[in-house]
Design a protein around this motif. Sequence first.
Motif, PDB file in Angstrom:
ATOM      1  N   ARG A   1       0.937  -1.338  -0.097  1.00 27.80           N
ATOM      2  CA  ARG A   1       0.006  -0.004   0.040  1.00 27.80           C
ATOM      3  C   ARG A   1       1.023   1.266  -0.037  1.00 27.80           C
ATOM      4  O   ARG A   1       0.448   2.405  -0.290  1.00 27.80           O
ATOM      5  CB  ARG A   1      -0.959   0.049   1.009  1.00 27.80           C
ATOM      6  N   GLN A   2       2.165   1.154   0.136  1.00 32.37           N
ATOM      7  CA  GLN A   2       3.174   2.361   0.098  1.00 32.37           C
ATOM      8  C   GLN A   2       3.593   2.511  -1.261  1.00 32.37           C
ATOM      9  O   GLN A   2       4.299   3.364  -1.517  1.00 32.37           O
ATOM     10  CB  GLN A   2       4.293   1.924   0.862  1.00 32.37           C
ATOM     11  N   ILE A   3       3.081   1.623  -2.268  1.00 32.38           N
ATOM     12  CA  ILE A   3       3.591   2.005  -3.576  1.00 32.38           C
ATOM     13  C   ILE A   3       2.047   2.297  -4.352  1.00 32.38           C
ATOM     14  O   ILE A   3       1.265   1.431  -4.225  1.00 32.38           O
ATOM     15  CB  ILE A   3       4.326   0.909  -4.196  1.00 32.38           C
ATOM     16  N   TRP A   4       2.155   3.678  -4.750  1.00 32.48           N
ATOM     17  CA  TRP A   4       1.041   3.867  -5.560  1.00 32.48           C
ATOM     18  C   TRP A   4       1.340   3.915  -7.029  1.00 32.48           C
ATOM     19  O   TRP A   4       2.652   3.980  -7.413  1.00 32.48           O
ATOM     20  CB  TRP A   4       0.566   5.431  -5.215  1.00 32.48           C
ATOM     21  N   LEU A   5       0.306   3.348  -7.815  1.00 33.09           N
ATOM     22  CA  LEU A   5       0.610   3.366  -9.369  1.00 33.09           C
ATOM     23  C   LEU A   5      -0.119   4.580  -9.971  1.00 33.09           C
ATOM     24  O   LEU A   5      -1.228   4.771  -9.564  1.00 33.09           O
ATOM     25  CB  LEU A   5       0.254   2.074  -9.868  1.00 33.09           C
ATOM     26  N   GLU A   6       0.459   5.267 -11.006  1.00 28.18           N
ATOM     27  CA  GLU A   6      -0.234   6.236 -11.500  1.00 28.18           C
ATOM     28  C   GLU A   6      -0.121   6.068 -13.227  1.00 28.18           C
ATOM     29  O   GLU A   6       0.920   5.653 -13.570  1.00 28.18           O
ATOM     30  CB  GLU A   6      -0.025   7.599 -11.227  1.00 28.18           C
ATOM     31  N   ALA A   7      -1.278   6.339 -13.847  1.00 26.10           N
ATOM     32  CA  ALA A   7      -1.069   6.107 -15.448  1.00 26.10           C
ATOM     33  C   ALA A   7      -2.044   7.022 -15.961  1.00 26.10           C
ATOM     34  O   ALA A   7      -3.065   7.678 -15.292  1.00 26.10           O
ATOM     35  CB  ALA A   7      -1.578   4.637 -15.764  1.00 26.10           C
ATOM     36  N   THR A   8      -1.608   7.534 -17.309  1.00 25.58           N
ATOM     37  CA  THR A   8      -2.388   8.450 -17.707  1.00 25.58           C
ATOM     38  C   THR A   8      -3.688   8.037 -18.392  1.00 25.58           C
ATOM     39  O   THR A   8      -3.893   6.985 -18.785  1.00 25.58           O
ATOM     40  CB  THR A   8      -1.568   9.490 -18.842  1.00 25.58           C
ATOM     41  N   GLU A   9      -4.615   8.994 -18.875  1.00 28.49           N
ATOM     42  CA  GLU A   9      -5.901   8.700 -19.371  1.00 28.49           C
ATOM     43  C   GLU A   9      -5.681   7.503 -20.497  1.00 28.49           C
ATOM     44  O   GLU A   9      -6.379   6.762 -20.842  1.00 28.49           O
ATOM     45  CB  GLU A   9      -6.633   9.773 -19.856  1.00 28.49           C
ATOM     46  N   ARG A  10      -4.529   7.897 -21.345  1.00 31.83           N
ATOM     47  CA  ARG A  10      -4.213   7.015 -22.519  1.00 31.83           C
ATOM     48  C   ARG A  10      -4.081   5.763 -21.950  1.00 31.83           C
ATOM     49  O   ARG A  10      -4.617   4.522 -22.711  1.00 31.83           O
ATOM     50  CB  ARG A  10      -2.862   7.457 -23.176  1.00 31.83           C
ATOM     51  N   GLY A  11      -3.412   5.333 -20.803  1.00 30.38           N
ATOM     52  CA  GLY A  11      -3.450   4.047 -20.318  1.00 30.38           C
ATOM     53  C   GLY A  11      -4.841   3.321 -19.919  1.00 30.38           C
ATOM     54  O   GLY A  11      -4.690   2.069 -19.945  1.00 30.38           O
ATOM     55  N   PHE A  12      -5.762   4.254 -19.699  1.00 26.31           N
ATOM     56  CA  PHE A  12      -7.034   3.886 -19.198  1.00 26.31           C
ATOM     57  C   PHE A  12      -7.922   3.509 -20.555  1.00 26.31           C
ATOM     58  O   PHE A  12      -9.315   3.113 -20.262  1.00 26.31           O
ATOM     59  CB  PHE A  12      -7.615   4.465 -18.302  1.00 26.31           C
TER      60      PHE A  12
ATOM     61  N   VAL B   1     -10.913   0.327 -21.580  1.00 29.81           N
ATOM     62  CA  VAL B   1     -11.465  -0.103 -20.453  1.00 29.81           C
ATOM     63  C   VAL B   1     -11.483  -1.351 -20.109  1.00 29.81           C
ATOM     64  O   VAL B   1     -11.139  -2.076 -18.928  1.00 29.81           O
ATOM     65  CB  VAL B   1     -12.887   0.593 -20.241  1.00 29.81           C
ATOM     66  N   ASP B   2     -11.962  -2.238 -21.165  1.00 32.55           N
ATOM     67  CA  ASP B   2     -11.749  -3.747 -20.934  1.00 32.55           C
ATOM     68  C   ASP B   2     -10.621  -4.415 -20.503  1.00 32.55           C
ATOM     69  O   ASP B   2     -10.323  -5.120 -19.709  1.00 32.55           O
ATOM     70  CB  ASP B   2     -12.494  -4.394 -22.188  1.00 32.55           C
ATOM     71  N   THR B   3      -9.312  -3.805 -20.831  1.00 30.67           N
ATOM     72  CA  THR B   3      -8.128  -4.223 -20.409  1.00 30.67           C
ATOM     73  C   THR B   3      -7.701  -3.684 -19.185  1.00 30.67           C
ATOM     74  O   THR B   3      -7.209  -4.237 -18.249  1.00 30.67           O
ATOM     75  CB  THR B   3      -6.947  -4.381 -21.557  1.00 30.67           C
ATOM     76  N   ALA B   4      -7.633  -2.264 -18.976  1.00 26.76           N
ATOM     77  CA  ALA B   4      -7.459  -1.252 -18.127  1.00 26.76           C
ATOM     78  C   ALA B   4      -7.793  -1.952 -16.676  1.00 26.76           C
ATOM     79  O   ALA B   4      -7.522  -2.101 -15.578  1.00 26.76           O
ATOM     80  CB  ALA B   4      -7.461  -0.043 -18.298  1.00 26.76           C
TER      81      ALA B   4
END
Length: 522
Positions: free
Chosen positions: A372-383, A386-389
């Motif tokens: 829980r101390q590692i957050w992950l962030e991805a840009t909208e392009r990565g999302f 929706v079906d794979t993200a």
Amino acid sequence: MLLAAAGAFLPIGFALQMSWSRAVALEQQSLDNQAQRILKYTQGMLDQTVEVLRRLNAMRIDPCSPQHVRMMQTLSLQERSIDELAYVADGHVRCTSWGIPEDQARLEPPHMYLKSGAALRLDAVPVVSPGLRMVAVRHGDYSALIEPGRFTQLTPADGVQMALVLPGSGMLGSHNHPDLMLVAQALNGGKLDVEEDYLSAVARGDDIAVVLLEPASEALSSLRRERNLWLPMGGMTAVVMIGLVCWLSRRRLSLAGELATAVSRRELAVHYQPIIDLRSGRCVGAEALVRWQRPGGKQMRPDVFIAIAEENGILPRITAEVFRLVIRDMEELLAVDRGVHISVNLGASDMKDGEVLRVLERMLLHTSIEPRQIWLEATERGFMDVDTAGPVIAEARRLGHAVAIDDFGTGYSSLAYLQRLPLDSLKIDKTFVDAIGTDSATHKVTEHIIGMARSLNLLTVAEGIERQDQADYLKAREVDFGQGWLYGKPMPAAEFIKYYLRNVESTPPPQRMPGEGAPLAA
Ligand code: C2E
Ligand code: MG
Ligand code: MG
């Protein structure tokens, strides 16, 4: 390859198109000039004839006397366009430049009147040679006969069809057998209704309209000349474009190679930018931002080389390297202070199969860092997909990580898809923070994004805070965390740890810890 092909074909296609339209324009211009020249000649002939008739009418002379006949004879000889002059009274020819006729023929009614008031008949019969048909122009007591061929003495260039039209009355003459349908269409100013393209020019005088028609294929001779001018330019541009494309792609490919080597040689570094709890001012963690110092000392911007890595399939190795560096740099701090987190950026390709999550899981296995101390962030392009993200995010949260959507508001996000993704937090892009305190339209969107995040029960992180008034604004609207130069630029690990320790001494612990507010899986 596509770019190179476009670089080659576009300039050459442009050159061909250009030479064709230039050739057609030149041909059209020449046609217009010819029509004007012919009009001047024929209308001039009519005007000149009327002028002679006017002079005769003004003369006081005994009608059909020998002097009168001689006078008419002299004038018809002087005026090269007039073949015969006749004196008319009571609708009958009384005498002509040839003398007094035996049979005093009756004059036929005119076909039309000219602007000057003179009358015109197209098929008048001369007294001396009744087999001929002449153009008769009559004014007052006199009539002039003109051999029709005289009107078409001035002809257009080879291959051009000509019609001399007396609008509403008929044709004064023609050359090269013009198509009468096309002549009518050109006169009406409409588009010519033929399969083969024709060029047309119309010149209108007081009485006459000159119509010229030319198949566009006649423009071919000018086309050759224009092509000789434009094609070399097109060719040269094509060569330059192809060269440029090759150079750029080689540079990108070699950059990708260089980048892959840098990853293998562990030449990448990570800098850490503090993330601050806006209410208390306490540092709650940092965003890990990768840095690549290329040989020669030049830093390349991460968004540039991340894009190249993404294109060339190197990104998973970079993400794994960033995980390794974060663990190496921050394990001690994270183990001591469970309230601290490090946020790591994922690329669009990382979001496809979730392989990075398994890499991270393996790496964390033998450390004292809690997931829980590692957050992950991805840009909208990565999302976007929706079906794979969706399953990747769900997997990340099952493993204990919080997931953020980065640069929110700059891409294609809609409320509908945000609702479908099980996210923990939303990073408001710098553009919306920049708009605070301005009266731009973006400013209103900032407010809206904050509201949207709250209604979806997401934690909010504002990026790129540079001024205190921005921080105050965001704090007043209960944005949870902030990041930006106001608090600290991205810095090397050791510097960040010092920053953190200083910050913790001077601030109370936050009431809401990262991860607690978010619906994290336990
Ligand atoms: P990002 O994830 O949105 O990171 C925030 C960027 O904003 C960073 O640029 C940071 O230095 C910059 N920034 C933060 N506060 C301020 C501020 O107050 N003013 C201004 N003008 N800028 C501020 P940076 O480090 O150049 O990174 C650019 C982008 O490259 C990142 O945007 C991220 O999309 C990407 N990136 C960086 N590191 C990684 C990585 O390890 N993996 C992946 N996949 N992408 C990364
Ligand atoms: Mg980021
Ligand atoms: Mg961002």
